[in-house]
Write a protein that holds these residues in place. Structure first.
Motif, mmCIF file in Angstrom:
data_model
loop_
_atom_site.group_PDB
_atom_site.id
_atom_site.type_symbol
_atom_site.label_atom_id
_atom_site.label_comp_id
_atom_site.label_asym_id
_atom_site.label_seq_id
_atom_site.Cartn_x
_atom_site.Cartn_y
_atom_site.Cartn_z
ATOM 1 N N VAL A 54 11.485 -1.109 -1.304
ATOM 2 C CA VAL A 54 12.129 -0.976 0.005
ATOM 3 C C VAL A 54 11.876 -2.204 0.885
ATOM 4 C CG1 VAL A 54 11.889 1.539 -0.046
ATOM 5 C CG2 VAL A 54 10.195 0.174 1.193
ATOM 6 N N CYS A 55 11.197 -3.215 0.335
ATOM 7 C CA CYS A 55 10.759 -4.332 1.175
ATOM 8 C C CYS A 55 11.704 -5.538 1.070
ATOM 9 C CB CYS A 55 9.347 -4.738 0.739
ATOM 10 S SG CYS A 55 8.797 -6.233 1.544
ATOM 11 N N THR A 56 12.120 -6.007 2.220
ATOM 12 C CA THR A 56 13.030 -7.158 2.263
ATOM 13 C C THR A 56 12.369 -8.421 1.694
ATOM 14 O OG1 THR A 56 14.113 -6.264 4.194
ATOM 15 C CG2 THR A 56 14.379 -8.610 3.817
ATOM 16 N N VAL A 57 11.101 -8.609 2.030
ATOM 17 C CA VAL A 57 10.394 -9.798 1.558
ATOM 18 C C VAL A 57 10.404 -9.844 0.019
ATOM 19 C CG1 VAL A 57 8.108 -10.910 1.479
ATOM 20 C CG2 VAL A 57 8.974 -9.958 3.627
ATOM 21 N N TYR A 58 10.262 -8.674 -0.567
ATOM 22 C CA TYR A 58 10.280 -8.601 -2.033
ATOM 23 C C TYR A 58 11.623 -9.092 -2.598
ATOM 24 C CZ TYR A 58 9.839 -6.712 -6.736
ATOM 25 O OH TYR A 58 9.799 -6.570 -8.100
ATOM 26 N N THR A 59 12.726 -8.748 -1.925
ATOM 27 C CA THR A 59 14.039 -9.193 -2.428
ATOM 28 C C THR A 59 14.138 -10.729 -2.403
ATOM 29 O OG1 THR A 59 15.157 -9.095 -0.277
ATOM 30 C CG2 THR A 59 15.228 -7.100 -1.605
ATOM 31 N N ILE A 105 10.699 -8.008 8.170
ATOM 32 C CA ILE A 105 10.366 -6.593 8.002
ATOM 33 C C ILE A 105 9.887 -6.340 6.568
ATOM 34 C CG2 ILE A 105 11.370 -4.253 8.023
ATOM 35 C CD1 ILE A 105 11.312 -5.534 10.778
ATOM 36 N N THR A 106 8.802 -5.564 6.449
ATOM 37 C CA THR A 106 8.315 -5.215 5.107
ATOM 38 C C THR A 106 8.384 -3.692 4.936
ATOM 39 O OG1 THR A 106 6.034 -5.013 5.837
ATOM 40 C CG2 THR A 106 6.742 -7.195 5.132
ATOM 41 N N ASP A 107 7.548 -3.161 4.062
ATOM 42 C CA ASP A 107 7.506 -1.704 3.929
ATOM 43 C C ASP A 107 6.773 -1.131 5.146
ATOM 44 O OD1 ASP A 107 7.065 0.905 3.325
ATOM 45 O OD2 ASP A 107 5.882 0.537 1.498
ATOM 46 N N THR A 117 4.128 -9.844 -10.940
ATOM 47 C CA THR A 117 2.825 -9.907 -10.276
ATOM 48 C C THR A 117 2.933 -9.394 -8.850
ATOM 49 O OG1 THR A 117 2.542 -11.951 -11.517
ATOM 50 C CG2 THR A 117 0.892 -11.478 -9.822
ATOM 51 N N VAL A 118 3.967 -9.857 -8.125
ATOM 52 C CA VAL A 118 4.127 -9.416 -6.733
ATOM 53 C C VAL A 118 4.249 -7.891 -6.701
ATOM 54 C CG1 VAL A 118 5.586 -9.536 -4.670
ATOM 55 C CG2 VAL A 118 5.277 -11.583 -6.080
ATOM 56 N N TYR A 119 5.051 -7.361 -7.600
ATOM 57 C CA TYR A 119 5.279 -5.912 -7.635
ATOM 58 C C TYR A 119 3.971 -5.162 -7.878
ATOM 59 C CZ TYR A 119 7.597 -1.483 -8.475
ATOM 60 O OH TYR A 119 8.012 -0.198 -8.363
ATOM 61 N N GLN A 173 5.568 1.623 5.719
ATOM 62 C CA GLN A 173 4.433 2.514 5.425
ATOM 63 C C GLN A 173 3.173 1.752 5.040
ATOM 64 O OE1 GLN A 173 5.380 5.587 2.591
ATOM 65 N NE2 GLN A 173 7.169 6.229 3.787
ATOM 66 N N LYS A 174 3.313 0.462 4.842
ATOM 67 C CA LYS A 174 2.135 -0.326 4.450
ATOM 68 C C LYS A 174 1.539 -0.905 5.727
ATOM 69 C CE LYS A 174 1.112 -4.298 1.376
ATOM 70 N NZ LYS A 174 -0.289 -4.051 1.056
ATOM 71 N N ALA A 175 0.717 -0.121 6.367
ATOM 72 C CA ALA A 175 0.188 -0.513 7.674
ATOM 73 C C ALA A 175 -0.979 -1.489 7.549
ATOM 74 C CB ALA A 175 -0.238 0.718 8.455
ATOM 75 N N GLU A 186 0.811 -6.193 -7.622
ATOM 76 C CA GLU A 186 -0.223 -6.348 -6.589
ATOM 77 C C GLU A 186 0.122 -5.577 -5.320
ATOM 78 O OE1 GLU A 186 -1.845 -10.764 -7.954
ATOM 79 O OE2 GLU A 186 -0.775 -10.554 -6.049
ATOM 80 N N CYS A 187 1.402 -5.564 -4.983
ATOM 81 C CA CYS A 187 1.822 -4.829 -3.790
ATOM 82 C C CYS A 187 1.595 -3.338 -3.989
ATOM 83 C CB CYS A 187 3.287 -5.119 -3.484
ATOM 84 S SG CYS A 187 3.998 -4.041 -2.215
ATOM 85 N N SER A 188 2.066 -2.813 -5.124
ATOM 86 C CA SER A 188 2.033 -1.359 -5.282
ATOM 87 C C SER A 188 0.631 -0.823 -5.555
ATOM 88 C CB SER A 188 3.024 -0.908 -6.359
ATOM 89 O OG SER A 188 2.847 -1.670 -7.518
ATOM 90 N N ARG A 245 -2.476 -6.729 -2.589
ATOM 91 C CA ARG A 245 -1.770 -7.846 -1.938
ATOM 92 C C ARG A 245 -1.420 -7.426 -0.520
ATOM 93 N NH1 ARG A 245 2.640 -11.910 -3.076
ATOM 94 N NH2 ARG A 245 1.475 -12.262 -4.962
ATOM 95 N N GLY A 246 -1.816 -8.225 0.439
ATOM 96 C CA GLY A 246 -1.457 -7.939 1.828
ATOM 97 C C GLY A 246 -0.127 -8.589 2.169
ATOM 98 N N CYS A 247 0.565 -8.052 3.180
ATOM 99 C CA CYS A 247 1.883 -8.580 3.538
ATOM 100 C C CYS A 247 1.797 -10.005 4.089
ATOM 101 C CB CYS A 247 2.562 -7.678 4.551
ATOM 102 S SG CYS A 247 3.016 -6.085 3.837
ATOM 103 N N VAL A 248 0.701 -10.300 4.799
ATOM 104 C CA VAL A 248 0.589 -11.646 5.366
ATOM 105 C C VAL A 248 0.529 -12.690 4.254
ATOM 106 C CG1 VAL A 248 -0.874 -13.191 6.729
ATOM 107 C CG2 VAL A 248 -0.481 -10.839 7.505
ATOM 108 N N GLN A 249 -0.336 -12.417 3.297
ATOM 109 C CA GLN A 249 -0.447 -13.337 2.153
ATOM 110 C C GLN A 249 0.881 -13.436 1.406
ATOM 111 O OE1 GLN A 249 -2.752 -11.684 -1.066
ATOM 112 N NE2 GLN A 249 -1.854 -13.191 -2.463
ATOM 113 N N CYS A 250 1.509 -12.298 1.251
ATOM 114 C CA CYS A 250 2.752 -12.233 0.484
ATOM 115 C C CYS A 250 3.840 -13.075 1.160
ATOM 116 C CB CYS A 250 3.174 -10.773 0.403
ATOM 117 S SG CYS A 250 4.529 -10.447 -0.721
ATOM 118 N N LYS A 251 3.871 -13.004 2.483
ATOM 119 C CA LYS A 251 4.874 -13.777 3.215
ATOM 120 C C LYS A 251 4.541 -15.266 3.213
ATOM 121 C CE LYS A 251 6.141 -10.212 6.562
ATOM 122 N NZ LYS A 251 5.929 -9.828 7.973
#
Ligand code: TRP
Ligand code: SF4
Length: 334
Positions: free
Chosen positions: A240-245, A224-226, A257-259, A228-230, A261-263, A267-273
């Motif tokens: 609020v993102c579990t992947v970030y933790t 699960i990610t954020d 960097t992750v923070y 709201q980031k559709a 690029e995400c905000s 950065r897309g969630c797929v790449q991030c994961k």
């Protein structure tokens, strides 16, 4: 060795996962160099909620031992203890049971929470053994005169109850037992991949140390990610993102960097994961390698475990001798 005694352990009801790793295993590896470490495989305690599946417990004894060895605990430095082979623990549990009220047991937040989670198992009526497991855990700790107990956050109320028991015991029967203290890990709790507050063996949201690489990747890709980031380029909320933790645990050096690029939506969630899966797999690779080597050594490992348990009993027998003396239970012919 005169080093301070440490005791901690696991219930063998399944393989260990990243929650155990960050919550306890990592600190065990460090502390084994400075403490006389007893690592308990709590098979009797596991039966408190698996009494109807004894095979599940016995099958996992060696698995848990292998997980502990794979992360870097050394049989030369630690003493592994199989709880069911230490009668002194059972004995001490009986003696302790007079020193705690039912009300106090029912108030224990850990036990309350677990009972709620296990409604299906217990329904309205909880077993005496389950309600009383903090007493037997106090016996685990004190039988080996442990001063330090590295545990996850969820276990703190149990250690607190142990301290209370020790104080009452010593008040009635003399200064026999040592009062332990909990040692909280740097990351005492890690979230489940489904965003739940805790990674749990029975919750289906865990990455096990022994999971193959592909399974690990797949589990992370489903995390699960954020919500709201559709879309890929929507700005996200790492907080609020579990992947970030998990990035915080596995690549703290790139957290900024992750923070960023995400905000900002770059950065897309797929790449991030994918990036996270790579880091996790890289981190787990050497652990899996050792575990693989241990896979076919059941006979040697069982022998080692029993040997270690006998060595450990030198301590628990000495404690029980002092306990019986204090309680006037050393009945002798005169
Ligand atoms: N209750 C612990 C758990 O579920 C396992 C355990 C049993 C333990 N006896 C212990 C932990 C003594 C610390 C000390 O993880
Ligand atoms: Fe979470 Fe990464 Fe997606 Fe941001 S980009 S919401 S940190 S998975």
């Amino acid at each position: 060795m005169n080093a301070p005694h440490l005791l901690t352990g696991d219930r063998p009801t399944g393989r260990l996962h990243l929650g155990h790793y960050f919550g306890s295993l990592q600190s065990r590896v460090t502390l084994q160099n400075t403490h006389h470490s007893f690592i308990l495989i709590a098979d009797v305690q596991a039966l408190t909620d698996h009494f109807h599946h004894p095979e599940k417990v016995s099958e996992n004894v060696l698995e848990v031992l292998k997980d502990n060895l794979a992360v870097g605990l050394s049989p030369e430095k630690c003493t592994f203890v199989l709880q069911s082979q230490v009668p002194e623990i059972a004995e001490l549990t009986v003696f302790f049971s007079n020193l705690v009220t039912l009300g106090r047991l029912q108030q224990n937040p850990t036990v309350r929470h677990e009972i709620r989670q296990k409604q299906a198992l217990f329904g309205e009526s909880v077993t005496y053994g389950f309600l009383g497991y903090p007493i037997s855990q106090a016996a685990d700790i004190t039988a080996f005169q442990a001063e330090v107990v590295p545990v996850g956050e969820d276990q703190l109320p149990i250690i607190e109850q142990t301290r209370e028991l020790v104080r009452s015991f010593n008040r009635y029967y003399g200064e026999v037992l040592r009062e332990p203290r909990a040692l909280l890990a740097e990351h005492p709790r890690i979230r489940g991949l489904d965003g739940q507050q805790k990674m749990g063996k029975s919750l289906g949201n865990a990455i096990h140390l022994a999971d193959p690489e592909a399974d690990t990747r797949q589990k992370i890709m489903q995390a699960i990610t954020d919500p709201q980031k559709a879309r890929k380029n929507d700005p996200g909320r790492p907080e609020v993102c579990t992947v970030y933790t998990y990035h915080r645990l596995f690549q703290p050096e790139h957290l900024g960097t992750v923070y960023q690029e995400c905000s900002t939506g770059s950065r897309g969630c797929v790449q991030c994961k994918q990036e996270l899966a790579f880091c996790v797999n890289q981190h787990l690779a050497p652990i899996r390698e050792v575990r693989q080597e241990l896979q076919h050594q059941d006979a040697q490992l069982s022998e080692m475990l029993l040997d270690h348990t006998e060595q450990a009993r030198v301590t628990s027998k000495a404690t029980l001798q002092a306990v019986r003396k204090g309680m006037r239970l050393l009945f002798k012919t005169s």
